[in-house]
Design a protein around this motif. Structure first.
Motif, short mmCIF file in Angstrom:
data_model
loop_
_atom_site.label_atom_id
_atom_site.label_comp_id
_atom_site.label_asym_id
_atom_site.label_seq_id
_atom_site.Cartn_x
_atom_site.Cartn_y
_atom_site.Cartn_z
N LEU A 187 2.95 14.30 -5.61
CA LEU A 187 3.75 13.87 -6.73
C LEU A 187 3.42 13.01 -7.68
CD1 LEU A 187 6.81 14.70 -7.34
CD2 LEU A 187 7.40 12.59 -5.77
N ASN A 188 2.62 11.89 -7.20
CA ASN A 188 2.52 11.15 -8.33
C ASN A 188 1.07 11.21 -8.79
OD1 ASN A 188 4.56 9.10 -8.29
ND2 ASN A 188 4.45 9.59 -6.16
N ASP A 189 0.38 12.37 -8.60
CA ASP A 189 -1.00 12.64 -9.15
C ASP A 189 -1.93 11.43 -8.94
OD1 ASP A 189 -3.06 14.27 -10.15
OD2 ASP A 189 -2.77 13.78 -12.26
N LEU A 190 -2.02 10.84 -7.58
CA LEU A 190 -2.96 9.73 -7.44
C LEU A 190 -4.15 9.94 -6.63
CD1 LEU A 190 -0.10 7.42 -6.05
CD2 LEU A 190 -0.97 7.18 -8.17
N ASP A 191 -5.11 9.11 -7.00
CA ASP A 191 -6.44 9.37 -6.34
C ASP A 191 -6.12 8.63 -4.99
OD1 ASP A 191 -8.94 9.45 -5.05
OD2 ASP A 191 -9.78 8.78 -6.84
N PRO A 192 -6.24 9.24 -3.56
CA PRO A 192 -6.14 8.57 -2.44
C PRO A 192 -7.08 7.50 -2.00
CG PRO A 192 -6.82 11.00 -2.09
CD PRO A 192 -6.52 10.81 -3.50
N ALA A 193 -8.19 7.81 -2.56
CA ALA A 193 -9.11 6.52 -2.26
C ALA A 193 -8.90 5.52 -3.40
CB ALA A 193 -10.67 7.13 -2.66
N VAL A 194 -8.19 5.49 -3.99
CA VAL A 194 -7.70 4.17 -5.07
C VAL A 194 -6.75 3.66 -4.87
CG1 VAL A 194 -8.14 3.51 -7.32
CG2 VAL A 194 -9.57 5.00 -6.85
N ALA A 195 -6.52 2.48 -4.54
CA ALA A 195 -5.24 1.88 -4.41
C ALA A 195 -4.46 1.80 -5.83
CB ALA A 195 -5.38 0.34 -3.90
N THR A 204 0.82 -1.15 0.05
CA THR A 204 0.20 0.04 -0.08
C THR A 204 0.71 1.28 -0.02
OG1 THR A 204 0.00 0.33 2.47
CG2 THR A 204 -1.92 -1.29 1.45
N LEU A 205 0.24 2.33 -0.39
CA LEU A 205 1.05 3.56 -0.24
C LEU A 205 1.43 4.13 1.34
CD1 LEU A 205 -0.80 5.96 -2.79
CD2 LEU A 205 1.27 5.07 -3.12
#
Length: 100
Positions: free
Chosen positions: A80-88, A55-56
């Motif tokens: 930094l990685n332009d990630l959606d925190p709700a999606v693994a 996991t992140l």
């Protein structure tokens, strides 16, 4: 000398309202751009590749510099990685690490 031109009062008011409106729109537009701007992502200093099931949060805990709160590290990873925190993220995803 040329005679002064007299501008009717109604025309002066209209011009004043147009100029004031343009200034107001420009000012509000500038504020809106600054307010809508996303937080600036930190610079990258390296990367990790997510293992299956990792996991992140685990990456944040493992890669946080001494004295750095893993929650701050996680926030920076997401930015930094332009990630959606709700999606693994998927396994084998390359995750850039923030510079500290």
């Amino acid at each position: 000398a040329a005679p002064l031109r007299v501008v009717p009062a109604a025309r002066r008011r209209r011009l004043l309202v147009l100029v004031a409106g343009a200034v107001l729109v420009a000012a509000l537009g500038g504020l809106g751009l600054r307010a809508a701007a996303a937080p600036e992502a930190p610079a990258a200093a390296g990367h990790v590749v997510l293992a299956p099931g990792e996991t992140l949060w685990e990456v944040a805990v493992r890669t946080a510099a001494p004295g750095v709160d893993p929650r701050a590290q996680l926030r920076d990873l997401v930015l930094l990685n332009d990630l959606d925190p709700a999606v693994a993220p998927a396994a084998w995803t390359v995750v850039l690490l923030p510079a500290r």
